[in-house]
Scaffold this motif. Structure first.
Motif, PDB file in Angstrom:
ATOM      1  N   LEU A 196       0.690  -1.103  -0.209  1.00 18.51           N
ATOM      2  CA  LEU A 196      -0.334   0.346  -0.062  1.00 18.51           C
ATOM      3  C   LEU A 196       0.944   0.825  -0.113  1.00 18.51           C
ATOM      4  CD1 LEU A 196      -2.890  -1.097   2.476  1.00 18.51           C
ATOM      5  CD2 LEU A 196      -3.109  -0.839  -0.127  1.00 18.51           C
ATOM      6  N   LEU A 197       1.593   1.032   1.003  1.00 19.01           N
ATOM      7  CA  LEU A 197       3.228   2.303   1.026  1.00 19.01           C
ATOM      8  C   LEU A 197       3.660   2.968  -0.610  1.00 19.01           C
ATOM      9  CD1 LEU A 197       4.593   2.333   4.477  1.00 19.01           C
ATOM     10  CD2 LEU A 197       2.835   3.772   3.601  1.00 19.01           C
ATOM     11  N   ALA A 198       3.673   1.412  -1.268  1.00 22.64           N
ATOM     12  CA  ALA A 198       4.606   1.579  -2.431  1.00 22.64           C
ATOM     13  C   ALA A 198       3.529   2.239  -3.631  1.00 22.64           C
ATOM     14  CB  ALA A 198       5.449   0.365  -2.537  1.00 22.64           C
ATOM     15  N   SER A 199       2.397   1.823  -3.780  1.00 24.58           N
ATOM     16  CA  SER A 199       1.327   2.260  -4.275  1.00 24.58           C
ATOM     17  C   SER A 199       0.434   3.541  -3.834  1.00 24.58           C
ATOM     18  CB  SER A 199      -0.061   1.267  -4.704  1.00 24.58           C
ATOM     19  OG  SER A 199       0.846  -0.071  -4.540  1.00 24.58           O
ATOM     20  N   SER A 200       0.986   4.504  -3.022  1.00 24.93           N
ATOM     21  CA  SER A 200       0.665   5.853  -3.269  1.00 24.93           C
ATOM     22  C   SER A 200       0.432   6.923  -3.589  1.00 24.93           C
ATOM     23  CB  SER A 200       1.664   6.448  -1.371  1.00 24.93           C
ATOM     24  OG  SER A 200       2.777   6.436  -1.985  1.00 24.93           O
ATOM     25  N   LEU A 201       1.230   6.903  -5.076  1.00 24.94           N
ATOM     26  CA  LEU A 201       1.143   7.802  -5.994  1.00 24.94           C
ATOM     27  C   LEU A 201       0.981   6.832  -7.129  1.00 24.94           C
ATOM     28  CD1 LEU A 201       4.462   8.751  -5.857  1.00 24.94           C
ATOM     29  CD2 LEU A 201       3.163   9.930  -5.077  1.00 24.94           C
ATOM     30  N   CYS A 202       0.587   5.659  -7.473  1.00 23.23           N
ATOM     31  CA  CYS A 202      -0.249   5.153  -8.065  1.00 23.23           C
ATOM     32  C   CYS A 202      -1.738   5.165  -7.901  1.00 23.23           C
ATOM     33  CB  CYS A 202      -0.172   3.662  -8.466  1.00 23.23           C
ATOM     34  SG  CYS A 202       1.441   3.032  -7.960  1.00 23.23           S
ATOM     35  N   ASN A 203      -2.716   4.852  -9.663  1.00 23.17           N
ATOM     36  CA  ASN A 203      -4.543   4.925  -8.890  1.00 23.17           C
ATOM     37  C   ASN A 203      -4.428   4.058  -8.568  1.00 23.17           C
ATOM     38  OD1 ASN A 203      -4.405   3.162 -11.562  1.00 23.17           O
ATOM     39  ND2 ASN A 203      -3.767   4.693 -12.643  1.00 23.17           N
ATOM     40  N   CYS A 257      -2.934   0.101  -7.782  1.00 19.71           N
ATOM     41  CA  CYS A 257      -2.901  -0.313  -6.617  1.00 19.71           C
ATOM     42  C   CYS A 257      -3.244  -1.333  -6.157  1.00 19.71           C
ATOM     43  CB  CYS A 257      -3.830   0.802  -5.791  1.00 19.71           C
ATOM     44  SG  CYS A 257      -3.363   0.152  -3.548  1.00 19.71           S
ATOM     45  N   VAL A 258      -4.948  -1.885  -7.074  1.00 20.38           N
ATOM     46  CA  VAL A 258      -5.488  -3.289  -7.036  1.00 20.38           C
ATOM     47  C   VAL A 258      -4.511  -4.601  -7.440  1.00 20.38           C
ATOM     48  CG1 VAL A 258      -7.221  -4.700  -7.326  1.00 20.38           C
ATOM     49  CG2 VAL A 258      -7.909  -2.317  -6.479  1.00 20.38           C
ATOM     50  N   THR A 259      -4.046  -3.781  -8.463  1.00 21.99           N
ATOM     51  CA  THR A 259      -3.279  -4.828  -9.406  1.00 21.99           C
ATOM     52  C   THR A 259      -1.900  -5.226  -8.701  1.00 21.99           C
ATOM     53  OG1 THR A 259      -3.853  -4.215 -11.635  1.00 21.99           O
ATOM     54  CG2 THR A 259      -2.174  -5.340 -11.630  1.00 21.99           C
ATOM     55  N   ARG A 260      -1.219  -4.014  -7.888  1.00 24.95           N
ATOM     56  CA  ARG A 260      -0.036  -4.576  -7.058  1.00 24.95           C
ATOM     57  C   ARG A 260      -0.215  -5.843  -6.083  1.00 24.95           C
ATOM     58  NH1 ARG A 260       4.067   0.081  -6.565  1.00 24.95           N
ATOM     59  NH2 ARG A 260       4.383   0.558  -8.494  1.00 24.95           N
ATOM     60  N   ILE A 261      -1.255  -5.332  -5.818  1.00 27.94           N
ATOM     61  CA  ILE A 261      -1.717  -6.240  -4.677  1.00 27.94           C
ATOM     62  C   ILE A 261      -2.377  -7.485  -5.137  1.00 27.94           C
ATOM     63  CG2 ILE A 261      -3.329  -6.808  -2.308  1.00 27.94           C
ATOM     64  CD1 ILE A 261      -3.554  -3.608  -1.984  1.00 27.94           C
ATOM     65  N   LEU A 284     -11.127  -6.752  -3.085  1.00 30.81           N
ATOM     66  CA  LEU A 284     -10.725  -5.582  -2.823  1.00 30.81           C
ATOM     67  C   LEU A 284     -11.197  -4.195  -3.453  1.00 30.81           C
ATOM     68  CD1 LEU A 284      -6.189  -6.190  -3.574  1.00 30.81           C
ATOM     69  CD2 LEU A 284      -7.428  -5.473  -1.917  1.00 30.81           C
ATOM     70  N   ILE A 285     -10.992  -3.376  -2.948  1.00 28.76           N
ATOM     71  CA  ILE A 285     -11.602  -1.971  -3.221  1.00 28.76           C
ATOM     72  C   ILE A 285     -11.100  -0.792  -2.934  1.00 28.76           C
ATOM     73  CG2 ILE A 285     -13.743  -0.316  -3.632  1.00 28.76           C
ATOM     74  CD1 ILE A 285     -15.308  -2.750  -2.103  1.00 28.76           C
ATOM     75  N   ALA A 286     -10.278  -0.293  -3.906  1.00 32.29           N
ATOM     76  CA  ALA A 286      -9.124   1.241  -4.172  1.00 32.29           C
ATOM     77  C   ALA A 286      -9.998   2.270  -4.703  1.00 32.29           C
ATOM     78  CB  ALA A 286      -8.404   0.952  -4.534  1.00 32.29           C
ATOM     79  N   ILE A 287     -10.482   3.364  -4.007  1.00 30.85           N
ATOM     80  CA  ILE A 287     -10.759   4.534  -4.555  1.00 30.85           C
ATOM     81  C   ILE A 287      -9.348   5.558  -4.475  1.00 30.85           C
ATOM     82  CG2 ILE A 287     -12.391   6.388  -3.976  1.00 30.85           C
ATOM     83  CD1 ILE A 287     -14.175   4.056  -3.152  1.00 30.85           C
ATOM     84  N   ARG A 288      -9.630   6.414  -5.247  1.00 23.75           N
ATOM     85  CA  ARG A 288      -8.771   7.212  -5.084  1.00 23.75           C
ATOM     86  C   ARG A 288      -8.908   8.712  -5.080  1.00 23.75           C
ATOM     87  NH1 ARG A 288      -3.270   8.237  -4.238  1.00 23.75           N
ATOM     88  NH2 ARG A 288      -3.052   6.310  -5.316  1.00 23.75           N
ATOM     89  N   CYS A 289      -8.699   9.818  -4.127  1.00 27.44           N
ATOM     90  CA  CYS A 289      -9.510  11.341  -4.456  1.00 27.44           C
ATOM     91  C   CYS A 289      -8.559  12.030  -4.260  1.00 27.44           C
ATOM     92  CB  CYS A 289     -10.183  11.364  -2.534  1.00 27.44           C
ATOM     93  SG  CYS A 289     -10.996  10.437  -1.839  1.00 27.44           S
ATOM     94  N   VAL A 290      -8.866  12.528  -5.202  1.00 25.93           N
ATOM     95  CA  VAL A 290      -7.670  13.695  -6.006  1.00 25.93           C
ATOM     96  C   VAL A 290      -8.669  15.138  -6.036  1.00 25.93           C
ATOM     97  CG1 VAL A 290      -7.264  11.895  -7.873  1.00 25.93           C
ATOM     98  CG2 VAL A 290      -9.364  13.574  -8.488  1.00 25.93           C
TER      99      VAL A 290
END
Length: 72
Positions: free
Chosen positions: A32-39, A43-47, A66-72
C-alpha cells in the motif's frame, strides 16, 4: 477496503520454505505504501500480484475482494 481473504491468503509451501504462512498486514502495508502515487487500478493490481507471488499455485481458501478509491 479489503476482505479478510486478502490478509489471510496462505503461502504455497515452496514460497515459505515448507511452512505455510498468512499474507498478513506485514506484507500488505508495504504494498500500500509503495502504491501511494498510483491510481486505484494499479494499486489493486500490485496487491493482487503480490498475493499471487506469495501464494504460488495455491487456490484461494477464502474470498478475496479489494476496493480502491483515489480521491483527487
Amino acid at each position: 477496503l479489503y476482505t479478510d481473504g486478502i490478509t489471510e491468503a496462505v503461502s504455497s509451501p515452496s514460497t515459505a520454505g515448507g511452512e505455510r504462512e498468512l499474507f498478513g498486514l506485514e506484507r500488505l502495508d508495504p504494498l500500500l505504501l509503495a502504491s501511494s502515487l498510483c491510481n486505484a487500478r494499479e494499486c489493486v493490481t500490485r496487491i493482487l500480484r503480490g498475493i499471487s507471488t506469495f501464494t504460488g499455485d495455491s487456490p484461494p481458501t477464502d474470498d478475496q475482494t479489494l476496493i480502491a478509491i483515489r480521491c483527487v
